[in-house]
Design a protein around this motif. Sequence first.
Motif, PDB file in Angstrom:
ATOM      1  N   GLY A   1      -1.760 -10.946  -2.445  1.00  0.00           N
ATOM      2  CA  GLY A   1      -1.171  -9.629  -2.272  1.00  0.00           C
ATOM      3  C   GLY A   1      -1.380  -9.046  -0.898  1.00  0.00           C
ATOM      4  O   GLY A   1      -1.060  -7.885  -0.661  1.00  0.00           O
TER       5      GLY A   1
ATOM      6  N   GLU B   1       3.657  -1.787   2.576  1.00  0.00           N
ATOM      7  CA  GLU B   1       2.967  -1.614   1.295  1.00  0.00           C
ATOM      8  C   GLU B   1       1.665  -2.413   1.257  1.00  0.00           C
ATOM      9  O   GLU B   1       0.619  -1.915   0.802  1.00  0.00           O
ATOM     10  CB  GLU B   1       3.891  -2.051   0.157  1.00  0.00           C
ATOM     11  N   ALA B   2       1.714  -3.661   1.757  1.00  0.00           N
ATOM     12  CA  ALA B   2       0.522  -4.506   1.729  1.00  0.00           C
ATOM     13  C   ALA B   2      -0.577  -3.955   2.634  1.00  0.00           C
ATOM     14  O   ALA B   2      -1.759  -3.954   2.272  1.00  0.00           O
ATOM     15  CB  ALA B   2       0.895  -5.923   2.154  1.00  0.00           C
ATOM     16  N   TRP B   3      -0.191  -3.466   3.818  1.00  0.00           N
ATOM     17  CA  TRP B   3      -1.199  -2.921   4.730  1.00  0.00           C
ATOM     18  C   TRP B   3      -1.767  -1.603   4.213  1.00  0.00           C
ATOM     19  O   TRP B   3      -2.957  -1.314   4.410  1.00  0.00           O
ATOM     20  CB  TRP B   3      -0.606  -2.729   6.124  1.00  0.00           C
ATOM     21  N   ARG B   4      -0.949  -0.784   3.545  1.00  0.00           N
ATOM     22  CA  ARG B   4      -1.475   0.457   2.947  1.00  0.00           C
ATOM     23  C   ARG B   4      -2.521   0.122   1.880  1.00  0.00           C
ATOM     24  O   ARG B   4      -3.562   0.786   1.784  1.00  0.00           O
ATOM     25  CB  ARG B   4      -0.341   1.265   2.311  1.00  0.00           C
ATOM     26  N   LYS B   5      -2.218  -0.906   1.100  1.00  0.00           N
ATOM     27  CA  LYS B   5      -3.164  -1.327   0.070  1.00  0.00           C
ATOM     28  C   LYS B   5      -4.454  -1.841   0.709  1.00  0.00           C
ATOM     29  O   LYS B   5      -5.564  -1.536   0.249  1.00  0.00           O
ATOM     30  CB  LYS B   5      -2.528  -2.412  -0.798  1.00  0.00           C
ATOM     31  N   THR B   6      -4.300  -2.621   1.790  1.00  0.00           N
ATOM     32  CA  THR B   6      -5.478  -3.128   2.496  1.00  0.00           C
ATOM     33  C   THR B   6      -6.319  -1.978   3.039  1.00  0.00           C
ATOM     34  O   THR B   6      -7.558  -2.011   2.994  1.00  0.00           O
ATOM     35  CB  THR B   6      -5.044  -4.050   3.652  1.00  0.00           C
ATOM     36  N   ARG B   7      -5.664  -0.948   3.545  1.00  0.00           N
ATOM     37  CA  ARG B   7      -6.392   0.205   4.084  1.00  0.00           C
ATOM     38  C   ARG B   7      -7.183   0.912   2.987  1.00  0.00           C
ATOM     39  O   ARG B   7      -8.358   1.286   3.187  1.00  0.00           O
ATOM     40  CB  ARG B   7      -5.414   1.177   4.737  1.00  0.00           C
ATOM     41  N   GLU B   8      -6.548   1.096   1.814  1.00  0.00           N
ATOM     42  CA  GLU B   8      -7.249   1.755   0.709  1.00  0.00           C
ATOM     43  C   GLU B   8      -8.490   0.962   0.303  1.00  0.00           C
ATOM     44  O   GLU B   8      -9.565   1.536   0.072  1.00  0.00           O
ATOM     45  CB  GLU B   8      -6.302   1.905  -0.485  1.00  0.00           C
ATOM     46  N   GLU B   9      -8.341  -0.352   0.225  1.00  0.00           N
ATOM     47  CA  GLU B   9      -9.482  -1.186  -0.158  1.00  0.00           C
ATOM     48  C   GLU B   9     -10.582  -1.124   0.898  1.00  0.00           C
ATOM     49  O   GLU B   9     -11.781  -1.107   0.569  1.00  0.00           O
ATOM     50  CB  GLU B   9      -9.017  -2.632  -0.357  1.00  0.00           C
TER      51      GLU B   9
END
Length: 409
Positions: free
Chosen positions: A290, A342-350
């Motif tokens: 992901g 979307e993938a980078w936003r998710k990476t940032r949240e994590e």
Amino acid sequence: VDVERAWEQFTEALGGALAQFGPESILIIDTAADDDAATPFVQFAGLDDDRGVRMEVSDDKFLDPAHHLGDDGHEQLRALGFTAPHGDEHPNPYLDREGEGIGELATIAARVLREVIGVAHPSQLQSGGPGSPDAELDPSLLVAVQAQGADHLRQLVDEALTPLFDGPPPHDADGDIPVVAGSSLVFVRVRPNQPVIELFSILVQNVANPQQAAIETTILNRDADFIRYLVAGDRILARVCVPAFPFLPIQLRWMLGEMARTLDEVDDDLALRVGGTVWRDPQAVEGGDGGPIVGVHPAVATLRELEAETPGSVDADLAARVCGHDQNLILRLIDWAGNQEEAWRKTREEALQAQDGDTAETAKEQADQAEHTASILRRALRVVVTNHPPTGPDGTPLGTSAYNAPGYL
């Protein structure tokens, strides 16, 4: 331009091209046809050891019956000095010339095309050799020009590549022209102190096995005709040097095509053997677990290079040209950019949850860049759709005239 003057210009241009021929040079002049019929052609090839140039005319056994030259045609060829075909090595009537005699081949070719094959005007010809196989032969591509310095050579290169961009080609911060060629991004550069044009590309990046990379490039260089491969840090580069003394437009265009074809053939296997990654079509690359997609399409890389040079300089028209006014490609890139964001936003949240500030900051920058790329591409899509709208059965653009009626929208 009247017919006689058109043939004079064609002969002059062809003579200039043949004067630059070397052992590897090839040019095929084909007669255009509306169907897939095998039509007559004239081809030229540079002979080994600089022994001159061979001209061949297609033999009847390779042509559709409707296009046979017949006994009269072959008799005319013999009168012009052609040797009849014989054996597997000489399947076509041929004529060799060397030295000053090479210039005669252009005049003979014009006579063959007009008197033997029956071509009425040079506009009925197309190039199936160094140029695009289906493109109408533009005599200007065959005209050799002596550049008066680096600036003049850059101007000539721009003019030769303008048809590839439907307008003046873009330049990056170094003055190079980024050209999307197959799965690669090839940069075209004019040397400042020599009449030489360099074509270079990052073939593989993130090389994990430098020792194997050295072995692979040695093997590639052993078998390559034009391209030279070299290892630079964790990258493998491909480079071609095109002599431009004088400059021959069709030579540059052909070399770009050859480079694109060759790199497309070797990049995937090479990346696998050295543990690296290549430039890819966005649909062919999937992110692991992901995460963000690995690899950037050459069109996106070009847009980012230009934007990095002068922020805000990439407008919708330029973006559309870089993407070749290809509506399907732009739609795919918009989808790819959205997935990237979307993938980078998710990476940032994590990363924020893990209190990893550096990764979070990098992820935000990448997400913002993907969002900006998608915005540029959407504006480019509007340009393409506006300039090339879909049409209805009568050729009227959808959304206008009768097609505004209910049921058509």
